[in-house]
Motif scaffolding. Structure first.
Motif, PDB file in Angstrom:
ATOM      1  N   GLY C 147       0.821  -1.211   0.000  1.00 57.04           N
ATOM      2  CA  GLY C 147       0.000   0.000   0.000  1.00 57.04           C
ATOM      3  C   GLY C 147       0.848   1.251   0.000  1.00 57.04           C
ATOM      4  O   GLY C 147       1.896   1.291   0.654  1.00 57.04           O
ATOM      5  N   ALA C 148       0.427   2.256  -0.742  1.00 58.07           N
ATOM      6  CA  ALA C 148       1.134   3.544  -0.753  1.00 58.07           C
ATOM      7  C   ALA C 148       0.231   4.623  -1.339  1.00 58.07           C
ATOM      8  O   ALA C 148      -0.715   4.330  -2.071  1.00 58.07           O
ATOM      9  CB  ALA C 148       2.412   3.445  -1.585  1.00 58.07           C
ATOM     10  N   MET C 149       0.563   5.854  -0.977  1.00 62.92           N
ATOM     11  CA  MET C 149      -0.166   6.990  -1.545  1.00 62.92           C
ATOM     12  C   MET C 149       0.558   7.454  -2.814  1.00 62.92           C
ATOM     13  O   MET C 149       1.782   7.586  -2.798  1.00 62.92           O
ATOM     14  CB  MET C 149      -0.176   8.164  -0.566  1.00 62.92           C
ATOM     15  N   PRO C 150      -0.165   7.716  -3.888  1.00 63.68           N
ATOM     16  CA  PRO C 150       0.488   8.293  -5.073  1.00 63.68           C
ATOM     17  C   PRO C 150       1.183   9.623  -4.729  1.00 63.68           C
ATOM     18  O   PRO C 150       2.285   9.893  -5.190  1.00 63.68           O
ATOM     19  CB  PRO C 150      -0.661   8.495  -6.051  1.00 63.68           C
ATOM     20  N   ASN C 151       0.544  10.441  -3.922  1.00 66.59           N
ATOM     21  CA  ASN C 151       1.134  11.661  -3.339  1.00 66.59           C
ATOM     22  C   ASN C 151       1.955  12.461  -4.343  1.00 66.59           C
ATOM     23  O   ASN C 151       3.173  12.644  -4.149  1.00 66.59           O
ATOM     24  CB  ASN C 151       1.989  11.259  -2.126  1.00 66.59           C
ATOM     25  N   MET C 152       1.310  12.961  -5.372  1.00 67.25           N
ATOM     26  CA  MET C 152       2.039  13.660  -6.438  1.00 67.25           C
ATOM     27  C   MET C 152       2.673  14.970  -5.964  1.00 67.25           C
ATOM     28  O   MET C 152       3.520  15.546  -6.679  1.00 67.25           O
ATOM     29  CB  MET C 152       1.125  13.905  -7.642  1.00 67.25           C
ATOM     30  N   LYS C 183       3.255  17.014 -16.691  1.00 71.10           N
ATOM     31  CA  LYS C 183       4.557  16.322 -16.689  1.00 71.10           C
ATOM     32  C   LYS C 183       4.710  15.493 -15.404  1.00 71.10           C
ATOM     33  O   LYS C 183       5.212  14.358 -15.427  1.00 71.10           O
ATOM     34  CB  LYS C 183       5.692  17.335 -16.801  1.00 71.10           C
ATOM     35  N   ALA C 184       4.286  16.063 -14.300  1.00 70.50           N
ATOM     36  CA  ALA C 184       4.383  15.342 -13.021  1.00 70.50           C
ATOM     37  C   ALA C 184       3.512  14.083 -13.048  1.00 70.50           C
ATOM     38  O   ALA C 184       3.895  13.030 -12.511  1.00 70.50           O
ATOM     39  CB  ALA C 184       3.969  16.250 -11.871  1.00 70.50           C
ATOM     40  N   ALA C 185       2.353  14.180 -13.702  1.00 66.95           N
ATOM     41  CA  ALA C 185       1.439  13.033 -13.767  1.00 66.95           C
ATOM     42  C   ALA C 185       2.059  11.884 -14.567  1.00 66.95           C
ATOM     43  O   ALA C 185       1.900  10.708 -14.210  1.00 66.95           O
ATOM     44  CB  ALA C 185       0.105  13.454 -14.398  1.00 66.95           C
ATOM     45  N   VAL C 186       2.780  12.229 -15.629  1.00 63.00           N
ATOM     46  CA  VAL C 186       3.455  11.195 -16.431  1.00 63.00           C
ATOM     47  C   VAL C 186       4.544  10.515 -15.582  1.00 63.00           C
ATOM     48  O   VAL C 186       4.691   9.296 -15.579  1.00 63.00           O
ATOM     49  CB  VAL C 186       4.069  11.824 -17.717  1.00 63.00           C
ATOM     50  N   HIS C 187       5.273  11.347 -14.844  1.00 64.80           N
ATOM     51  CA  HIS C 187       6.347  10.827 -13.980  1.00 64.80           C
ATOM     52  C   HIS C 187       5.764   9.901 -12.902  1.00 64.80           C
ATOM     53  O   HIS C 187       6.296   8.813 -12.629  1.00 64.80           O
ATOM     54  CB  HIS C 187       7.082  12.013 -13.333  1.00 64.80           C
ATOM     55  N   LEU C 188       4.664  10.333 -12.311  1.00 59.00           N
ATOM     56  CA  LEU C 188       4.013   9.530 -11.269  1.00 59.00           C
ATOM     57  C   LEU C 188       3.579   8.164 -11.822  1.00 59.00           C
ATOM     58  O   LEU C 188       3.815   7.121 -11.191  1.00 59.00           O
ATOM     59  CB  LEU C 188       2.793  10.276 -10.708  1.00 59.00           C
ATOM     60  N   ALA C 189       2.964   8.181 -12.999  1.00 59.61           N
ATOM     61  CA  ALA C 189       2.494   6.920 -13.600  1.00 59.61           C
ATOM     62  C   ALA C 189       3.669   5.971 -13.832  1.00 59.61           C
ATOM     63  O   ALA C 189       3.562   4.758 -13.595  1.00 59.61           O
ATOM     64  CB  ALA C 189       1.771   7.209 -14.916  1.00 59.61           C
ATOM     65  N   ARG C 190       4.796   6.548 -14.258  1.00 59.01           N
ATOM     66  CA  ARG C 190       5.997   5.738 -14.506  1.00 59.01           C
ATOM     67  C   ARG C 190       6.492   5.108 -13.199  1.00 59.01           C
ATOM     68  O   ARG C 190       6.833   3.927 -13.142  1.00 59.01           O
ATOM     69  CB  ARG C 190       7.064   6.646 -15.110  1.00 59.01           C
ATOM     70  N   ALA C 218      -4.550  16.131 -11.596  1.00 59.34           N
ATOM     71  CA  ALA C 218      -3.422  15.533 -12.322  1.00 59.34           C
ATOM     72  C   ALA C 218      -2.904  14.314 -11.560  1.00 59.34           C
ATOM     73  O   ALA C 218      -2.493  13.315 -12.165  1.00 59.34           O
ATOM     74  CB  ALA C 218      -2.312  16.560 -12.510  1.00 59.34           C
ATOM     75  N   ASP C 219      -2.929  14.384 -10.238  1.00 57.31           N
ATOM     76  CA  ASP C 219      -2.566  13.240  -9.384  1.00 57.31           C
ATOM     77  C   ASP C 219      -3.500  12.067  -9.703  1.00 57.31           C
ATOM     78  O   ASP C 219      -3.085  10.914  -9.843  1.00 57.31           O
ATOM     79  CB  ASP C 219      -2.690  13.682  -7.925  1.00 57.31           C
ATOM     80  N   CYS C 220      -4.769  12.380  -9.870  1.00 59.72           N
ATOM     81  CA  CYS C 220      -5.771  11.352 -10.172  1.00 59.72           C
ATOM     82  C   CYS C 220      -5.455  10.688 -11.522  1.00 59.72           C
ATOM     83  O   CYS C 220      -5.451   9.457 -11.638  1.00 59.72           O
ATOM     84  CB  CYS C 220      -7.166  11.999 -10.203  1.00 59.72           C
ATOM     85  N   VAL C 221      -5.162  11.510 -12.519  1.00 57.65           N
ATOM     86  CA  VAL C 221      -4.872  10.973 -13.860  1.00 57.65           C
ATOM     87  C   VAL C 221      -3.573  10.164 -13.849  1.00 57.65           C
ATOM     88  O   VAL C 221      -3.505   9.071 -14.426  1.00 57.65           O
ATOM     89  CB  VAL C 221      -4.805  12.121 -14.892  1.00 57.65           C
TER      90      VAL C 221
END
Lengths: 110, 211, 354
Positions: C147-152, C183-190, C218-221
């Motif tokens: 478990g973890a938070m995406p926490n963008m 850009k941050a959302a792409v990084h998070l997904a990666r 964006a965190d959601c996406v």
């Protein structure tokens, strides 16, 4: 979150299936592995256990049955399977694959 | 004049800069005073904040409305100075998430809403050393907003209030507190002046202080 | 006039009359209906909520047969609790915590968590996390997630490489703010794909994405794209997508997932995107207002969650921690309030789990 006694325990008491005290872990596996909503998941598990959906959350019935089926018991019973061994028995019971068991099998030398 | 008032309000909610400018021009031509125009734009801006909170408008829309407000002030401000009427700029507010706490989003939105409402916001960011709040207050900030998102850091809000008392400047500043674990009861307990449940509630209460 | 002991949203005990409780139940339901564009609770549901709230017993519970799955998030941190989440301050190990939750706290599922509980800091210690996952999987019986938070927020300055959109917006740099969020959302997904696929390879039953969208739309996406990548890489893994709030905050405002703008979506709309991304279970969140009563908060939470359950094709678990799901924002949540919220969520909103 919140403190464990104020959050975890009351939720468990109010509506929890019971985890490995009963059949909560089995119902959870069906929700997650097959996207089954709770009634369907309980029905599936009940059928596999040969019980009613009321009985699968009954500690009196499930305590003995879990030991007999070797699917993990909540109390410390020497010799009773736990971990991977119990989960391999759960795989057969529920007719599903469990990731950690697959990994375990993958590590065995042929 | 009621038509113009409604148009100013509606233009703010529509959040387009040209629309806001057009409504301001029309109101001026109809003889509305700069103070009255600003008041009606302010009412619209408050509603924009509420709509943001309710998920009907988003931050770029809020900022677009604020940009419209700013463009109106560029025209109305000099006019008010010429007329000798009061400055429309509200008090300076120092904002920050307290020391040890790196949560930023809620505080930043609150800063944005306060800025949109006309406050001069000094946002110090997050993990702000206690002394930095004191410095800003000594430098002239009349309001101090502190956010804390953790039960382990909310006590820092109290520490800053105690420091203000020790410095003998507690009466010079209104202290606002917020953040997920913070409540009205906690605000009362530590002797803060304002508790904000949300960014728009904080802004509304800050405006009511009339500093 | 008879008065009933009940609570405020901050946990304080208050006495309220039947009329006052009813008025708050109706108002709470109406607020949800207005905000979410959803139906009000029916008069029968309001009546049932009143029965639950006014029950004279300290603790209430569901009728036998109505039990639901109970999952726990935040891993061992509810015991260790060093990050402001009201844990017990007991420095228990992760294996011990897992087994205690399974054997002493009735957990139907549990999870492993990093002390920071965010995706990003797991990357540099991924091998440690994989080894611990392997170790605990050998002992535990119940489904065991990571478990973890995406926490963008951790991807924005000063923690990360991208400009902070909220700060940029205040400088009226709206387009730049949106660009940085994308850009941050792409990084998070990666990062999600990197971390989650490795933990599944270590034997995790699945991954729990906790407090999705805490840094906005964006965190959601970013999270949903990460979920999609995980589902593609690991078709059979269990995926739980839990939200951070009842509405997705529109920091970007226009960012989309699968052609749908996510800002401003409510639980019954969020769940459809979680389904599309490949989640097995959705964790619905409704925030508690500390200045309103338990009645107001609970009716509002039940109204939102009930529609979410009805619209969902996958199981829905209600987030029922401090300050969500009608539960007061109080470190030591009063058990009378917790059990009332629980019963209402199970028997009226018909959730599949807590």
């Amino acid at each position: 979150m919140g403190d464990t006694a104020g959050m975890a325990v009351p939720h468990f008491m109010a509506s929890g299936m019971g985890g490995i005290r009963t059949a909560g872990d089995l119902v959870a596996r069906m929700e997650y592995s097959k996207n089954m909503k709770v009634d369907k998941a309980k029905d599936y598990v009940a059928k596999k256990l040969g019980l009613s959906t009321l009985e699968i959350a009954d500690e009196y019935i499930m305590r003995e049955l879990r030991e007999e089926l070797k699917i993990g018991v909540v109390t410390g019973v020497p010799g009773a399977p736990r971990g991977i061994a119990a989960k391999m028995n759960i795989e057969k019971l529920l007719d599903i694959k469990i990731n950690s068991c697959e990994k375990f099998r993958g590590m065995l030398k042929n | 004049m009621n038509n113009e008032k409604q148009e100013l309000y509606d233009a703010m909610i529509a959040y387009k800069v040209p629309g806001i400018q057009a409504a301001v021009d029309k109101a001026r031509k109809a003889g509305m005073s700069p103070e009255e125009i600003i008041e009606n734009l302010g009412l619209g801006m408050t509603e924009v904040g509420v709509l943001f909170e309710r998920g009907k408008l988003f931050l770029p829309h809020v900022l677009s409305a604020a940009a419209g407000m700013k463009s109106a002030m560029d025209v109305l401000g000099p006019e008010m100075l010429k007329n000798g009427t009061a400055s429309a700029v509200k008090a300076s507010v120092v904002m920050g998430t307290v020391e040890g706490d790196v949560h930023d989003i809620g505080k930043s939105i609150c800063s944005t809403m306060l800025q949109c409402a006309g406050f001069d916001v000094h946002d110090l960011g997050r993990d702000v050393p206690k002394g930095d709040f004191i410095k800003e207050i000594k430098g002239g900030c009349k309001m101090c907003g502190m956010s804390a998102l953790m039960t382990t850091t909310m006590t820092v809000q109290k520490d800053v209030i105690e420091m203000l008392k020790a410095e003998g400047i507690r009466d010079q500043v209104k202290v606002m507190v917020g953040g997920a674990p913070v409540t009205q009861a906690y605000c009362d307990k530590i002797g803060a002046d304002v508790y904000g449940e949300s960014a728009s509630e904080t802004t509304r209460k800050a405006k009511e202080l009339k500093i | 006039m008879t008065e009933y002991y009940t609570r405020m949203g901050d946990g304080k005990r208050v006495l309220m009359s039947k009329d006052a409780i009813f008025a708050d139940l109706v108002a709470g339901s109406a607020d949800a209906a207005d905000m979410g564009g959803i139906p009000d609770l029916t008069s029968a549901e309001i009546e049932k909520l009143f029965e639950i709230i006014s029950d004279k017993n300290r603790v209430v519970g569901v009728e036998p047969g109505n039990e639901v799955v109970l999952t726990y998030d935040i891993g061992q941190l509810d015991f260790t609790g060093d990050n402001g989440n009201s844990g017990n301050g007991v420095d228990v190990g992760r294996l011990e915590s897992a087994l205690l939750h399974e054997r002493a706290l009735g957990a139907d599922t549990f999870e492993l968590a990093h002390a920071d509980y965010s995706i990003k800091p797991v990357k540099p210690v991924i091998s440690n996390e994989m080894q611990t996952m392997e170790e605990i999987q050998n002992e535990i019986v119940a489904p065991y997630f990571y478990g973890a938070m995406p926490n963008m927020g951790l991807y924005y300055k000063p923690d990360g490489p991208y400009g902070n959109p909220a700060d940029l917006m205040r400088e009226y740099k709206i387009e730049e703010a949106m660009d940085q969020a994308e850009k941050a959302a792409v990084h998070l997904a990666r990062d999600i794909e990197y971390v989650s696929t490795r933990l599944v390879a270590a034997g995790a039953d699945g991954f729990n994405f906790d407090t999705t969208a805490s840094a906005g739309d964006a965190d959601c996406v970013g999270t949903l794209n990460g979920v999609k990548a995980l589902r593609k890489a690991c078709p059979d893994t269990y995926i739980n997508v839990g939200m951070s709030g009842e509405s997705v905050m529109g920091i970007h405002g226009m960012i989309e997932f699968e052609g749908q703008v996510v800002a401003g979506l409510y639980p019954h709309q969020q769940v459809k995107l979680a389904e599309k991304a490949g989640a097995n279970v959705f964790g619905a969140v409704v925030n508690t207002n500390t200045s309103k009563s338990l009645a107001w908060n609970l009716a509002r939470s039940v109204a939102f969650t009930k529609v979410c359950v009805e619209k969902s094709s996958i199981p829905v678990h209600a987030n029922m921690g401090m300050g969500v799901g009608g539960i007061p924002m109080c470190e030591t949540a009063p058990i009378d309030a917790v059990t009332r919220c629980n019963k209402a969520m199970v028997e009226i909103a018909k959730v599949d789990g807590i």
